[in-house]
Write a protein that holds these residues in place. Sequence first.
Motif, PDB file in Angstrom:
ATOM      1  N   ALA A  41      -9.547   0.103 -15.436  1.00 56.65           N
ATOM      2  CA  ALA A  41      -8.429   1.011 -15.111  1.00 56.65           C
ATOM      3  C   ALA A  41      -8.644   1.644 -13.734  1.00 56.65           C
ATOM      4  CB  ALA A  41      -8.319   2.092 -16.186  1.00 56.65           C
ATOM      5  N   ARG A  42      -9.900   2.000 -13.447  1.00 51.86           N
ATOM      6  CA  ARG A  42     -10.194   2.586 -12.127  1.00 51.86           C
ATOM      7  C   ARG A  42      -9.946   1.557 -11.013  1.00 51.86           C
ATOM      8  NH1 ARG A  42     -14.673   4.842 -14.925  1.00 51.86           N
ATOM      9  NH2 ARG A  42     -14.237   7.021 -15.404  1.00 51.86           N
ATOM     10  N   GLU A  43     -10.274   0.305 -11.323  1.00 52.45           N
ATOM     11  CA  GLU A  43     -10.037  -0.775 -10.335  1.00 52.45           C
ATOM     12  C   GLU A  43      -8.536  -0.866 -10.012  1.00 52.45           C
ATOM     13  OE1 GLU A  43     -11.840  -4.609 -11.378  1.00 52.45           O
ATOM     14  OE2 GLU A  43     -10.182  -5.554 -10.287  1.00 52.45           O
ATOM     15  N   VAL A  44      -7.726  -0.759 -11.063  1.00 54.20           N
ATOM     16  CA  VAL A  44      -6.266  -0.785 -10.854  1.00 54.20           C
ATOM     17  C   VAL A  44      -5.851   0.380  -9.948  1.00 54.20           C
ATOM     18  CG1 VAL A  44      -4.021  -0.491 -11.995  1.00 54.20           C
ATOM     19  CG2 VAL A  44      -5.763  -1.979 -13.029  1.00 54.20           C
ATOM     20  N   MET A  45      -6.427   1.547 -10.222  1.00 56.83           N
ATOM     21  CA  MET A  45      -6.066   2.721  -9.407  1.00 56.83           C
ATOM     22  C   MET A  45      -6.464   2.520  -7.941  1.00 56.83           C
ATOM     23  SD  MET A  45      -7.112   5.581 -12.235  1.00 56.83           S
ATOM     24  CE  MET A  45      -7.026   7.009 -11.198  1.00 56.83           C
ATOM     25  N   LEU A  46      -7.630   1.911  -7.741  1.00 57.71           N
ATOM     26  CA  LEU A  46      -8.070   1.657  -6.361  1.00 57.71           C
ATOM     27  C   LEU A  46      -7.179   0.625  -5.664  1.00 57.71           C
ATOM     28  CD1 LEU A  46     -11.968   1.528  -6.509  1.00 57.71           C
ATOM     29  CD2 LEU A  46     -10.545   3.099  -5.188  1.00 57.71           C
ATOM     30  N   ASN A  47      -6.808  -0.405  -6.432  1.00 58.91           N
ATOM     31  CA  ASN A  47      -6.001  -1.469  -5.829  1.00 58.91           C
ATOM     32  C   ASN A  47      -4.580  -1.030  -5.487  1.00 58.91           C
ATOM     33  OD1 ASN A  47      -7.685  -3.613  -5.452  1.00 58.91           O
ATOM     34  ND2 ASN A  47      -7.446  -4.409  -7.530  1.00 58.91           N
ATOM     35  N   GLU A  48      -4.187   0.103  -6.010  1.00 60.14           N
ATOM     36  CA  GLU A  48      -2.852   0.608  -5.682  1.00 60.14           C
ATOM     37  C   GLU A  48      -2.705   0.797  -4.167  1.00 60.14           C
ATOM     38  OE1 GLU A  48      -0.033   0.919  -6.830  1.00 60.14           O
ATOM     39  OE2 GLU A  48       0.943   2.492  -5.678  1.00 60.14           O
ATOM     40  N   LYS A  49      -3.840   1.095  -3.514  1.00 61.97           N
ATOM     41  CA  LYS A  49      -3.795   1.245  -2.049  1.00 61.97           C
ATOM     42  C   LYS A  49      -3.362  -0.057  -1.381  1.00 61.97           C
ATOM     43  CE  LYS A  49      -7.221   4.882  -1.595  1.00 61.97           C
ATOM     44  NZ  LYS A  49      -8.650   5.123  -1.503  1.00 61.97           N
ATOM     45  N   ARG A  50      -3.799  -1.158  -1.969  1.00 60.75           N
ATOM     46  CA  ARG A  50      -3.411  -2.463  -1.390  1.00 60.75           C
ATOM     47  C   ARG A  50      -1.908  -2.694  -1.553  1.00 60.75           C
ATOM     48  NH1 ARG A  50      -6.546  -6.956  -4.103  1.00 60.75           N
ATOM     49  NH2 ARG A  50      -5.354  -8.235  -2.651  1.00 60.75           N
ATOM     50  N   VAL A  51      -1.406  -2.292  -2.715  1.00 59.70           N
ATOM     51  CA  VAL A  51       0.052  -2.433  -2.935  1.00 59.70           C
ATOM     52  C   VAL A  51       0.799  -1.601  -1.886  1.00 59.70           C
ATOM     53  CG1 VAL A  51       1.946  -2.069  -4.567  1.00 59.70           C
ATOM     54  CG2 VAL A  51      -0.283  -2.825  -5.419  1.00 59.70           C
ATOM     55  N   ASN A  52       0.319  -0.384  -1.691  1.00 61.50           N
ATOM     56  CA  ASN A  52       0.981   0.494  -0.705  1.00 61.50           C
ATOM     57  C   ASN A  52       0.910  -0.095   0.708  1.00 61.50           C
ATOM     58  OD1 ASN A  52       1.499   2.252  -2.751  1.00 61.50           O
ATOM     59  ND2 ASN A  52      -0.170   3.657  -2.278  1.00 61.50           N
ATOM     60  N   ALA A  53      -0.234  -0.713   1.015  1.00 60.74           N
ATOM     61  CA  ALA A  53      -0.381  -1.304   2.349  1.00 60.74           C
ATOM     62  C   ALA A  53       0.611  -2.453   2.532  1.00 60.74           C
ATOM     63  CB  ALA A  53      -1.811  -1.806   2.547  1.00 60.74           C
ATOM     64  N   TYR A  54       0.771  -3.252   1.465  1.00 67.35           N
ATOM     65  CA  TYR A  54       1.785  -4.326   1.529  1.00 67.35           C
ATOM     66  C   TYR A  54       3.171  -3.737   1.781  1.00 67.35           C
ATOM     67  CZ  TYR A  54      -0.636  -8.628   0.030  1.00 67.35           C
ATOM     68  OH  TYR A  54      -1.408  -9.751  -0.037  1.00 67.35           O
ATOM     69  N   GLU A  55       3.468  -2.654   1.071  1.00 66.10           N
ATOM     70  CA  GLU A  55       4.806  -2.066   1.219  1.00 66.10           C
ATOM     71  C   GLU A  55       5.058  -1.667   2.670  1.00 66.10           C
ATOM     72  OE1 GLU A  55       5.531   1.868  -0.084  1.00 66.10           O
ATOM     73  OE2 GLU A  55       7.680   1.538  -0.341  1.00 66.10           O
ATOM     74  N   LEU A  56       4.076  -1.019   3.263  1.00 68.41           N
ATOM     75  CA  LEU A  56       4.243  -0.572   4.654  1.00 68.41           C
ATOM     76  C   LEU A  56       4.400  -1.758   5.596  1.00 68.41           C
ATOM     77  CD1 LEU A  56       1.632   2.337   4.790  1.00 68.41           C
ATOM     78  CD2 LEU A  56       4.119   2.516   4.626  1.00 68.41           C
ATOM     79  N   LYS A  57       3.579  -2.796   5.356  1.00 67.69           N
ATOM     80  CA  LYS A  57       3.621  -3.980   6.229  1.00 67.69           C
ATOM     81  C   LYS A  57       4.991  -4.667   6.131  1.00 67.69           C
ATOM     82  CE  LYS A  57       1.576  -7.606   8.418  1.00 67.69           C
ATOM     83  NZ  LYS A  57       2.695  -8.509   8.536  1.00 67.69           N
ATOM     84  N   ILE A  58       5.467  -4.828   4.907  1.00 68.99           N
ATOM     85  CA  ILE A  58       6.758  -5.512   4.724  1.00 68.99           C
ATOM     86  C   ILE A  58       7.900  -4.677   5.307  1.00 68.99           C
ATOM     87  CG2 ILE A  58       8.409  -6.275   2.947  1.00 68.99           C
ATOM     88  CD1 ILE A  58       5.915  -7.264   1.357  1.00 68.99           C
ATOM     89  N   ASP A  59       7.829  -3.371   5.115  1.00 65.26           N
ATOM     90  CA  ASP A  59       8.830  -2.486   5.742  1.00 65.26           C
ATOM     91  C   ASP A  59       8.858  -2.689   7.249  1.00 65.26           C
ATOM     92  OD1 ASP A  59      10.038  -1.168   3.693  1.00 65.26           O
ATOM     93  OD2 ASP A  59       8.846   0.658   3.816  1.00 65.26           O
ATOM     94  N   ARG A  60       7.660  -2.710   7.826  1.00 67.00           N
ATOM     95  CA  ARG A  60       7.561  -2.842   9.286  1.00 67.00           C
ATOM     96  C   ARG A  60       8.063  -4.205   9.750  1.00 67.00           C
ATOM     97  NH1 ARG A  60       2.576  -1.218   9.581  1.00 67.00           N
ATOM     98  NH2 ARG A  60       1.657  -3.272   9.797  1.00 67.00           N
ATOM     99  N   ASP A  61       7.700  -5.239   9.000  1.00 64.49           N
ATOM    100  CA  ASP A  61       8.159  -6.586   9.372  1.00 64.49           C
ATOM    101  C   ASP A  61       9.682  -6.681   9.301  1.00 64.49           C
ATOM    102  OD1 ASP A  61       5.583  -7.289   9.784  1.00 64.49           O
ATOM    103  OD2 ASP A  61       5.343  -8.455   7.943  1.00 64.49           O
ATOM    104  N   CYS A  62      10.253  -6.094   8.251  1.00 67.34           N
ATOM    105  CA  CYS A  62      11.723  -6.117   8.126  1.00 67.34           C
ATOM    106  C   CYS A  62      12.347  -5.387   9.311  1.00 67.34           C
ATOM    107  CB  CYS A  62      12.174  -5.441   6.826  1.00 67.34           C
ATOM    108  SG  CYS A  62      11.869  -6.403   5.353  1.00 67.34           S
ATOM    109  N   GLU A  63      11.788  -4.245   9.637  1.00 66.28           N
ATOM    110  CA  GLU A  63      12.319  -3.455  10.754  1.00 66.28           C
ATOM    111  C   GLU A  63      12.292  -4.277  12.046  1.00 66.28           C
ATOM    112  OE1 GLU A  63      10.034   0.052  11.556  1.00 66.28           O
ATOM    113  OE2 GLU A  63      11.382   0.741  13.124  1.00 66.28           O
ATOM    114  N   ASN A  64      11.171  -4.955  12.260  1.00 61.96           N
ATOM    115  CA  ASN A  64      11.058  -5.771  13.473  1.00 61.96           C
ATOM    116  C   ASN A  64      12.068  -6.908  13.487  1.00 61.96           C
ATOM    117  OD1 ASN A  64       9.026  -4.316  14.704  1.00 61.96           O
ATOM    118  ND2 ASN A  64       7.391  -5.464  13.706  1.00 61.96           N
TER     119      ASN A  64
END
Lengths: 220, 250
Positions: A41-64
């Motif tokens: 469960a803690r691993e899932v909580m830590l990996n949430e950061k990776r999900v968030n990083a994907y979100e930011l990257k995809i947002d930025r790519d779409c914007e570009n």
Amino acid sequence: MSHLETELQSLKAETVSMWNLVVLQLKKTREALLTFDKDLAREVMLNEKRVNAYELKIDRDCENIFALFNPVAVDLRFLLAVLKINNNLERTGDIAEGIAKFIVNTGADFDRSLLDATNAIKMFEESEKMLKDVLAAFENEDTAMARSIFKKDEYLDEINQKANETVASYIRQHIDKTEQALYILSTIRKLERVGDQSKNMAEEIIFYVEAKVLKHKPKA
Amino acid sequence: MSKIETKKVDLYYGDFHALKGITISMKANTVTALIGPSGCGKSTYLRLFNRMNDLIDNVKISGMVMIDGKDIYDRQTQVDELRKNVGMVFQKPNPFPKTIFENVAYGLRVNGVTDKKFIEERVERSLKQSALWEEVKDKLKKSAFELSGGQQQRLCIARALAIEPSVLLMDEPASALDPISTAKIEELIYELKKEYTIIIVTHNMQQAGRVSDYTAFFYIGELIEYDETKKIFTNPENPRTQNYITGRFG
């Protein structure tokens, strides 16, 4: 392949990667719930950061891509769909993290009989499957598969509706396990939201491929 | 090391101060778009790199213009040699009144190349690079004027490439073309940057976005902003750049 097509293909690949990560997050959360594995469960909580990083990257790519290529027609619809799917996926990731937090915060193992009675694990499996099916629909531009999600979401809604009574009855009989019963009820509520997110993503795929807007309309 | 660099370049046409202290550094194998309203100095800046401004009366240039680390305005620089290294494509397709083959071979011939096989190979390579080969390979002896406007422009690009420059200057290369031909030229630019360093002047903001890695915004002879195109088109530093690219002035 044109420059824009290359960019869109790369964006699609990125979205699929994020999607797979979110599916994995849900799977690990289910396993952690079943085995009461707090480390997982803690691993899932830590990996949430990776999900968030994907979100930011995809947002930025779409914007570009919007700014640089001025996409139109199917390309424009694809980008709009990816922007919203990105948001849906991030929220689904939040849901997995939220349930993982319940597991970490709960003192004792979850009562298997309550998990069975509420169909919580079944609901988990169904929501994972829905998420995978919408992913396949996205990858293959398969709107028939996207439409099949709507029916499955009704099944999750059904489990959710029955859960109140099941949990209330359980609490009456196991007053000492009220906390974990409430966590399970909250888990069911969250999984119902996974169904909603999957349904939203299915609508976006249909919008992108067929240019049809299904939001706020009967899906039958 | 920068492929192309200008340091504090000032250019006067008589009393008119057309370029004011322009400092830019461009990497090899990139596309740089020069944008700005008419009269801002972008074409003047472009023509620095093949010394076409030299042909205009009363031009005075100061500062340094470097290609591959060499000052191209140095007295020892031979303009003919410079122009072998710096090809140029103009706004309107300007093929010579010759065959398609001879248009591309022209630069080689005037540079004294006589080896027939070498010329044939180079013509084919250049036409392939300019994505025109498949369309003209069976009619190389036909007049270049039989080609469409878009094909003529790609022919001009092939002609520029035939002498194997390392820098390609493009002055609004697609502004006289229809959307399909424009798209072909843009795709071509995207491909060509693998081998060339390209500077393109364009009035079409969307085109700058689509084809370039870096964008320089000029206004009344000044360089207002120079940055990655992504940055310029999503979050420019200078309000004047923002106003221009959003169409609020210019």
